[in-house]
Design a protein around this motif. Structure first.
Motif, PDB file in Angstrom:
ATOM      1  N   ASN A 183       0.816  -1.210   0.000  1.00 59.97           N
ATOM      2  CA  ASN A 183       0.000   0.000   0.000  1.00 59.97           C
ATOM      3  C   ASN A 183       0.853   1.265   0.000  1.00 59.97           C
ATOM      4  OD1 ASN A 183      -2.094  -1.758   0.081  1.00 59.97           O
ATOM      5  ND2 ASN A 183      -2.832  -1.196   2.113  1.00 59.97           N
ATOM      6  N   LEU A 184       1.976   1.214   0.710  1.00 62.20           N
ATOM      7  CA  LEU A 184       2.889   2.352   0.692  1.00 62.20           C
ATOM      8  C   LEU A 184       3.385   2.626  -0.725  1.00 62.20           C
ATOM      9  CD1 LEU A 184       5.246   2.111   3.811  1.00 62.20           C
ATOM     10  CD2 LEU A 184       3.781   4.030   3.181  1.00 62.20           C
ATOM     11  N   GLU A 185       3.775   1.564  -1.423  1.00 62.60           N
ATOM     12  CA  GLU A 185       4.288   1.710  -2.786  1.00 62.60           C
ATOM     13  C   GLU A 185       3.213   2.236  -3.732  1.00 62.60           C
ATOM     14  OE1 GLU A 185       5.739  -2.134  -3.761  1.00 62.60           O
ATOM     15  OE2 GLU A 185       7.472  -2.040  -2.392  1.00 62.60           O
ATOM     16  N   GLN A 186       1.960   1.833  -3.510  1.00 64.15           N
ATOM     17  CA  GLN A 186       0.872   2.301  -4.371  1.00 64.15           C
ATOM     18  C   GLN A 186       0.655   3.807  -4.247  1.00 64.15           C
ATOM     19  OE1 GLN A 186      -2.488  -0.114  -3.262  1.00 64.15           O
ATOM     20  NE2 GLN A 186      -1.849  -1.854  -4.545  1.00 64.15           N
ATOM     21  N   ARG A 187       0.953   4.356  -3.084  1.00 60.52           N
ATOM     22  CA  ARG A 187       0.818   5.801  -2.889  1.00 60.52           C
ATOM     23  C   ARG A 187       2.138   6.526  -3.100  1.00 60.52           C
ATOM     24  NH1 ARG A 187      -4.174   7.319  -0.456  1.00 60.52           N
ATOM     25  NH2 ARG A 187      -3.387   9.436  -0.670  1.00 60.52           N
ATOM     26  N   GLY A 188       3.139   5.814  -3.616  1.00 59.67           N
ATOM     27  CA  GLY A 188       4.424   6.428  -3.922  1.00 59.67           C
ATOM     28  C   GLY A 188       5.226   6.821  -2.695  1.00 59.67           C
ATOM     29  N   LYS A 189       5.080   6.082  -1.609  1.00 55.42           N
ATOM     30  CA  LYS A 189       5.799   6.376  -0.365  1.00 55.42           C
ATOM     31  C   LYS A 189       6.712   5.199  -0.021  1.00 55.42           C
ATOM     32  CE  LYS A 189       3.099  10.008   0.012  1.00 55.42           C
ATOM     33  NZ  LYS A 189       3.589  11.384  -0.283  1.00 55.42           N
ATOM     34  N   ASP A 190       7.636   5.458   0.913  1.00 58.67           N
ATOM     35  CA  ASP A 190       8.510   4.388   1.393  1.00 58.67           C
ATOM     36  C   ASP A 190       8.508   4.380   2.919  1.00 58.67           C
ATOM     37  OD1 ASP A 190      10.034   6.588   2.098  1.00 58.67           O
ATOM     38  OD2 ASP A 190      11.480   6.331   0.464  1.00 58.67           O
ATOM     39  N   GLU A 191       9.227   3.440   3.493  1.00 54.27           N
ATOM     40  CA  GLU A 191       9.231   3.297   4.945  1.00 54.27           C
ATOM     41  C   GLU A 191       9.895   4.479   5.635  1.00 54.27           C
ATOM     42  OE1 GLU A 191      10.315  -0.427   6.651  1.00 54.27           O
ATOM     43  OE2 GLU A 191       9.666  -1.583   4.910  1.00 54.27           O
ATOM     44  N   ALA A 192      10.875   5.088   4.971  1.00 57.24           N
ATOM     45  CA  ALA A 192      11.532   6.259   5.555  1.00 57.24           C
ATOM     46  C   ALA A 192      10.533   7.398   5.710  1.00 57.24           C
ATOM     47  CB  ALA A 192      12.707   6.686   4.673  1.00 57.24           C
ATOM     48  N   TRP A 193       9.709   7.599   4.693  1.00 56.37           N
ATOM     49  CA  TRP A 193       8.662   8.638   4.779  1.00 56.37           C
ATOM     50  C   TRP A 193       7.679   8.299   5.885  1.00 56.37           C
ATOM     51  CZ3 TRP A 193       3.401   8.196   4.405  1.00 56.37           C
ATOM     52  CH2 TRP A 193       2.669   9.377   4.304  1.00 56.37           C
ATOM     53  N   LEU A 194       7.320   7.034   5.991  1.00 55.96           N
ATOM     54  CA  LEU A 194       6.357   6.605   6.996  1.00 55.96           C
ATOM     55  C   LEU A 194       6.883   6.857   8.407  1.00 55.96           C
ATOM     56  CD1 LEU A 194       3.738   5.159   7.786  1.00 55.96           C
ATOM     57  CD2 LEU A 194       4.951   2.986   7.565  1.00 55.96           C
ATOM     58  N   MET A 195       8.123   6.469   8.661  1.00 58.33           N
ATOM     59  CA  MET A 195       8.685   6.661   9.992  1.00 58.33           C
ATOM     60  C   MET A 195       8.812   8.144  10.315  1.00 58.33           C
ATOM     61  SD  MET A 195       8.806   3.620  10.985  1.00 58.33           S
ATOM     62  CE  MET A 195       9.500   4.032  12.598  1.00 58.33           C
ATOM     63  N   ASP A 196       9.112   8.960   9.292  1.00 57.10           N
ATOM     64  CA  ASP A 196       9.201  10.408   9.510  1.00 57.10           C
ATOM     65  C   ASP A 196       7.846  10.965   9.926  1.00 57.10           C
ATOM     66  OD1 ASP A 196      10.626  13.013   9.274  1.00 57.10           O
ATOM     67  OD2 ASP A 196       9.151  13.335   7.688  1.00 57.10           O
ATOM     68  N   TYR A 211      -3.443   1.622  14.113  1.00 56.33           N
ATOM     69  CA  TYR A 211      -3.896   1.801  12.724  1.00 56.33           C
ATOM     70  C   TYR A 211      -3.336   3.109  12.197  1.00 56.33           C
ATOM     71  CZ  TYR A 211      -7.167   2.285   8.773  1.00 56.33           C
ATOM     72  OH  TYR A 211      -7.727   2.440   7.526  1.00 56.33           O
ATOM     73  N   ALA A 212      -2.864   3.065  10.960  1.00 55.15           N
ATOM     74  CA  ALA A 212      -2.386   4.284  10.299  1.00 55.15           C
ATOM     75  C   ALA A 212      -2.754   4.208   8.828  1.00 55.15           C
ATOM     76  CB  ALA A 212      -0.879   4.443  10.461  1.00 55.15           C
ATOM     77  N   ALA A 213      -3.111   5.355   8.259  1.00 55.67           N
ATOM     78  CA  ALA A 213      -3.551   5.366   6.865  1.00 55.67           C
ATOM     79  C   ALA A 213      -3.258   6.716   6.235  1.00 55.67           C
ATOM     80  CB  ALA A 213      -5.040   5.048   6.776  1.00 55.67           C
ATOM     81  N   ILE A 214      -3.126   6.685   4.910  1.00 52.65           N
ATOM     82  CA  ILE A 214      -3.026   7.914   4.123  1.00 52.65           C
ATOM     83  C   ILE A 214      -4.422   8.200   3.599  1.00 52.65           C
ATOM     84  CG2 ILE A 214      -1.923   9.063   2.183  1.00 52.65           C
ATOM     85  CD1 ILE A 214       0.348   7.046   2.385  1.00 52.65           C
TER      86      ILE A 214
END
Length: 242
Positions: A183-196, A211-214
């Motif tokens: 799901n992260l990849e589908q929204r063009g994000k990575d784990e580094a962005w998520l942790m930030d 729970y966390a969501a964009i």
């Protein structure tokens, strides 16, 4: 000991027969659940139950009856698609219950619906005054469709010439502390962005996140296991377990 074994075998046969027949019938009965569909579904279920548990008669007899009901159901579906008149005979057609704020008593009586029931259905559609109604239809599946008079309809963006943008879906990225990488990849994000994003909201560990969501507007939403609810929002005066 023999009877339980027979029931087990017949139940297994019935289970997979129903699974196969349900796939053959398809989703039409669920999508357009008329009274006939309702009764037919109950009958098929009753025959299946008898097939599994009635040891006083042969299983083949009940299996044949079950198969005939399913075959006839599929045949009626096929003929209903090919013949509009037969489709209406089988499933009926919409009935007008109200028009321009006026209750059509004749149609209401034919549908065997009381005025109280009609008003209840209107309230379920957030309409509390009959004068707001342009037309009310009783659908073949028993549901009620309501069209308000234009002056009572909700204003839409196109009425105000507001540009309409494509709305994305909410994308789950963490569930029970586990990152959903796809799901992260589908929204063009990575784990580094998520942790930030988590650090910006004061989250130091994935174990804190329930729970966390964009969200569709790209806002990052986080729900923690530790919910700090103030006493002001606690409206309960009951000391029991629930």
């Amino acid at each position: 000991m023999q009877e339980p074994l027979v029931v087990i075998v017949r139940s297994i046969i019935t289970f997979f027969t129903i699974l196969l027949y349900a796939r053959l019938i398809g989703k039409q009965q669920i999508g357009n659940f008329t009274m006939f569909d309702y009764i037919n579904g109950i009958t098929i279920g009753s025959i299946a139950a008898t097939l599994a548990t009635d040891l006083s008669s042969k299983a083949l007899v009940h299996w044949i009856a079950l198969t005939i009901f399913v075959v006839l159901t599929i045949l009626l579906q096929y003929l209903g698609v090919k013949n509009r008149y037969l489709s209406k005979v089988q499933d009926s057609e919409p009935v007008v219950l109200m028009e321009n704020g006026n209750i059509l008593e004749k149609n209401l009586a034919a549908a065997r619906i009381t005025k109280d029931e009609l008003m209840t259905q209107l309230r379920c559609k957030n309409i509390f005054s009959p004068i707001e109604v342009e037309v009310v239809l009783l659908e073949p599946d028993g549901s009620v469709s309501v069209r308000p008079i234009s002056s009572y309809q909700t204003v839409q963006k196109k009425d105000l010439n507001i540009p309409v943008q494509f709305s994305k879906l909410t994308t789950e990225v963490i569930v029970d502390g586990i990152i959903i990488k796809q799901n992260l990849e589908q929204r063009g994000k990575d784990e580094a962005w998520l942790m930030d994003q988590l650090h910006k909201q004061g989250v130091r560990s994935l174990n804190e996140v329930s729970y966390a969501a964009i969200l569709p507007n790209d806002f990052f939403y986080v729900d923690r296991y530790d919910d700090n609810i103030s006493d002001e929002l606690n409206i309960s005066d009951y000391q029991g377990p629930y």
